[in-house]
Design a protein around this motif. Structure first.
Motif, PDB file in Angstrom:
ATOM      1  N   LYS A   1     -13.455   1.331  11.269  1.00 53.04           N
ATOM      2  CA  LYS A   1     -12.857   1.570  12.579  1.00 53.04           C
ATOM      3  C   LYS A   1     -12.920   3.042  12.967  1.00 53.04           C
ATOM      4  O   LYS A   1     -12.969   3.914  12.120  1.00 53.04           O
ATOM      5  CB  LYS A   1     -11.382   1.147  12.545  1.00 53.04           C
TER       6      LYS A   1
ATOM      7  N   HIS B   1     -10.856   5.753  13.834  1.00 52.59           N
ATOM      8  CA  HIS B   1      -9.424   6.066  13.754  1.00 52.59           C
ATOM      9  C   HIS B   1      -9.062   7.417  14.343  1.00 52.59           C
ATOM     10  O   HIS B   1      -7.894   7.778  14.393  1.00 52.59           O
ATOM     11  CB  HIS B   1      -8.954   6.033  12.302  1.00 52.59           C
TER      12      HIS B   1
ATOM     13  N   THR C   1      -6.837   5.139   5.564  1.00 50.11           N
ATOM     14  CA  THR C   1      -7.120   6.167   6.564  1.00 50.11           C
ATOM     15  C   THR C   1      -6.077   6.224   7.669  1.00 50.11           C
ATOM     16  O   THR C   1      -5.649   7.295   8.082  1.00 50.11           O
ATOM     17  CB  THR C   1      -8.503   5.875   7.200  1.00 50.11           C
ATOM     18  N   GLN C   2      -5.685   5.034   8.117  1.00 46.49           N
ATOM     19  CA  GLN C   2      -4.744   4.991   9.247  1.00 46.49           C
ATOM     20  C   GLN C   2      -3.394   5.626   8.939  1.00 46.49           C
ATOM     21  O   GLN C   2      -2.646   5.975   9.832  1.00 46.49           O
ATOM     22  CB  GLN C   2      -4.506   3.539   9.656  1.00 46.49           C
ATOM     23  N   ASP C   3      -3.079   5.727   7.644  1.00 43.54           N
ATOM     24  CA  ASP C   3      -1.789   6.293   7.252  1.00 43.54           C
ATOM     25  C   ASP C   3      -1.796   7.819   7.174  1.00 43.54           C
ATOM     26  O   ASP C   3      -0.744   8.432   7.023  1.00 43.54           O
ATOM     27  CB  ASP C   3      -1.371   5.760   5.868  1.00 43.54           C
TER      28      ASP C   3
END
Ligand SMILES: [Zn+2]
Ligand SMILES: [Zn+2]
Ligand SMILES: [Zn+2]
Length: 246
Positions: free
Chosen positions: A95, A97, A69-71
């Motif tokens: 998290k 994000h 997800t963070q990418d």
């Protein structure tokens, strides 16, 4: 621009949960005939990925792409039908994000009217952003649902319209400006359920002199029959894992 087809099926996928048709049975026994729900990953540099539509198979699709997800730089949605949107709920775990959600103004209103999606915004799992990566063109699909074609790409322009009931003048104006059209391939012979059949759309698309790739294929359709029909126009049909560089 790199375009990865993470999913190329219509709403039920192939195989579809409630179906024993010949195409679904074949997909059960041979993985290469399987299709996840329609989803694209797009990147200008093979590093920063944006997503177009995220349906029920989204977690697996991210795993296949080997990103988390963070990418994800941003997520654009065409419309709120479940096969294009329920993957957003995957962001409701773990998290916070603040995944960047890029949608038309009309779709933003529909998201805020929907308690399940609004929760993601309220808690901060996702947030709306305005960016110039994606341009939204309103198209006809389902009554009382907004739906967009999405135009993207810096040097080369791509138009994505996986769910489309009609190529109206407004959409046609956008189509003539792009280099690649990724279009509704739900049904080959007959327009149904607010999806324009391939045999009808080809009568318009053939005059544009563009590369066309059909996606959002329904389990009911004979893929070989589609390939045989569209080859006269040099059009293509997408499959899961297909990658296009343009
Ligand atoms: Zn759909
Ligand atoms: Zn089936
Ligand atoms: Zn739809």
């Amino acid at each position: 621009m790199i375009i990865k087809f993470l999913g190329t099926a219509s709403n039920g996928g192939v195989p579809q949960i409630d179906c024993r048709c010949i195409n679904c049975e074949r997909a059960r026994s041979d993985e290469k005939f399987r299709r996840l729900r329609s989803c694209l990953a797009v990147s200008e540099n093979n590093k920063d990925w944006s997503i177009i539509d995220c349906g029920p198979d989204f977690d697996r699709q991210l795993e296949n792409l080997k990103i988390i997800t963070q990418d994800i730089k941003s997520i654009a949605l065409t419309h709120l039908h479940p096969d294009h949107s329920v993957g957003l709920t995957e962001f409701g775990f773990g998290k916070i994000h603040q995944v960047k959600l890029n949608v038309s103004d009309n779709l933003k209103r529909e998201i805020l009217d929907n308690p399940m999606f609004k929760h993601l915004i309220d808690v901060g799992f996702a947030k709306f952003v305005k960016s110039n990566i994606f341009k939204f063109v309103s198209i006809k699909h389902w009554p009382n649902h907004s739906c967009s074609a999405i135009v993207f790409g810096k040097k080369k322009k791509i138009l994505f319209a996986s769910d489309c009931a009609e190529i109206d003048n407004n959409l046609l104006k956008e189509m003539v400006k792009v280099d690649l059209i990724i279009f509704d391939g739900t049904f080959l012979n007959e327009s149904k359920f607010n999806h324009l059949a391939i045999k009808e759309s080809c009568q318009i698309l053939k005059n544009l002199n563009k590369l066309v790739i059909f996606t959002h294929i329904n389990h009911s359709e004979n893929v070989q029959e589609i390939i045989d029909f569209i080859k006269q126009f040099k059009f293509k049909i997408a499959h899961d894992g297909m990658e296009v560089k343009i």
